[in-house]
Design an enzyme around this catalytic site. Sequence first.
Site, short mmCIF file in Angstrom:
data_model
loop_
_atom_site.label_atom_id
_atom_site.label_comp_id
_atom_site.label_asym_id
_atom_site.label_seq_id
_atom_site.Cartn_x
_atom_site.Cartn_y
_atom_site.Cartn_z
N ASP A 100 0.89 -1.05 0.08
CA ASP A 100 -0.06 0.32 0.08
C ASP A 100 0.92 1.65 -0.34
O ASP A 100 2.07 0.91 0.00
CB ASP A 100 -0.97 0.13 1.25
CG ASP A 100 -1.81 1.10 1.21
OD1 ASP A 100 -2.61 1.12 0.48
OD2 ASP A 100 -2.30 2.23 2.70
N ASP A 128 -0.30 5.13 1.03
CA ASP A 128 -0.39 5.97 1.52
C ASP A 128 -0.90 5.45 3.89
O ASP A 128 -1.24 4.77 3.20
CB ASP A 128 -1.52 6.83 1.37
CG ASP A 128 -1.51 7.68 0.11
OD1 ASP A 128 -0.23 7.84 -0.40
OD2 ASP A 128 -1.77 8.25 -0.58
N ASP A 153 -1.81 -0.37 6.43
CA ASP A 153 -1.68 0.01 7.18
C ASP A 153 -3.48 -0.06 7.83
O ASP A 153 -3.79 0.07 9.00
CB ASP A 153 -1.68 1.26 7.26
CG ASP A 153 -2.33 2.44 6.12
OD1 ASP A 153 -2.72 3.33 7.15
OD2 ASP A 153 -2.56 1.42 5.36
#
Length: 379
Positions: free
Chosen positions: A8, A10, A130
Site C-alpha cells: 500500500d 499512503d 495499514d
Amino acid sequence: MKKVLFIDRDGTLCIEPPVDYQLDSLEKLVFYPKVFRYLARIADELDYELVMVTNQDGLGTDSFPEDTFWPAQHKIIQAFENEGVVFSTIHIDKTFPHENAETRKPRTGMLTQYFDKDRYDLENSFVLGDRITDMELAKNLGAKGILLSENLDLGASEIESDKNAISDCIALTSNDWRKIYEFLKLEDRVYEVTRNTNETKIYIKLNLDGSGNNHISTGLKFFDHMLDQIGRHGAMDLTVKVEGDLEVDEHHTIEDTMIALGELFNKALGNKLGIERYGFCLPMDDCLAQVAVDFGGRPWLVWEAEFNRERIGDMPTEMFLHLFKSFTDGAKCNLNIKAEGDNEHHKIEGVFKAFAKAMKMAVKRDVNKMFLPTTKGIL
C-alpha cells in the site's frame, strides 16, 4: 514461481495526510523513517516482486484533480528508484463512486494477473498495509497480511473483532521498517506434526520465535509441567496433544512425544542459516543443572544425572534419560546434560529449564549473519 510483496502507498510508504487523507501536493509528501534503507535491502536481498497497490478515492474528480496527484506520485516513484527500489507494476484504483467496484481494494479486480499459479506463489506472498482492507485483500489473494498500525493494541483489537475477514495477519509498527525487513528476512518458523501409531496419537505445533504461550496435555501431569518449562523458558509457543496407551505404562507416551518434538525442531530450524547453533547452566535452589546443545546434524546424548526416587509425580525417573535420547534422535542434535543436587524435583526441573534456555540460545538468529555456523559448509 515468484513471491510478491503487495505494498500500500499512503500510511505504509508515505505518511497519510491526517486531515483529508489526500496526498495531493509535494508539501504533504512525507516518507516514513527508514523506509528507503530497508525497502532497498528487501529489494536487494529478498526474492520478492514489488507491486504498489493503492486506492485513490475520487481521483480525477473536482475534489481530487489528477494534476494535483501525479507530481507527488512521480516524486515517490523517482525517490525509490534512486535507492534501487523498483515497483514492477503500480496499480491505482480511482473508481468513483467506488461502491462495489471490483478494482478497489480489498477486491482483486486490478490483480488478476497474479492468480497465475505457474508464475506466482501467492501462498508465500504478503500484502503490506495499514488498514483492515489491506488484510482482507491478503485473504482474497490467498496471501499473508502484515498490518502496520501506529497503535499495536488498536491493531490487535481490530484483528480480534474481524477474524473472519483476515488471514495470517501479523501486526507490526508502521514507523519501524527495520522490523518489517527483519520479519521478511527471518522466515516464519512455525511448524506442526501429527504422528499416529497403534500406541500413541500425537499432535504438536511449535513456534520457535514465540512467547511461551503453551497448551499441553499428554495425560501425564508432571510431563506436562516439564514440557511447559521448555516453552516458557525457551520463549517458544508449544501445543502438545497426546493420547497414549497409559493403561500399559508411560513409556510410549513419553518416548513418542519427544521423538516427534525433536523432529519438529529439526524441521523448524530448516536450513539453519544464522542460528547460534550452540547453547546453559542454571541453578535451582540446591541443584545445578547444565545443558549443552549442538544442532550440528548428528544425534548424541551424554547423561550425567542420577535419581534416587523411582517416580517424580506420575513420571518414572528412568524415563528422563530416554526422553532426551528420543529428542536427540528426532532433532539430530548433540545434548550433554549434567545435574547435581539433593531435591529430585528441583534436579529434573532444573534440567528442563536449562534445556529450554539452551534451545532458546541455540535457535536464535542474527539477521545480519545469515550464514551457516560451520566450516563444513553443511549442517
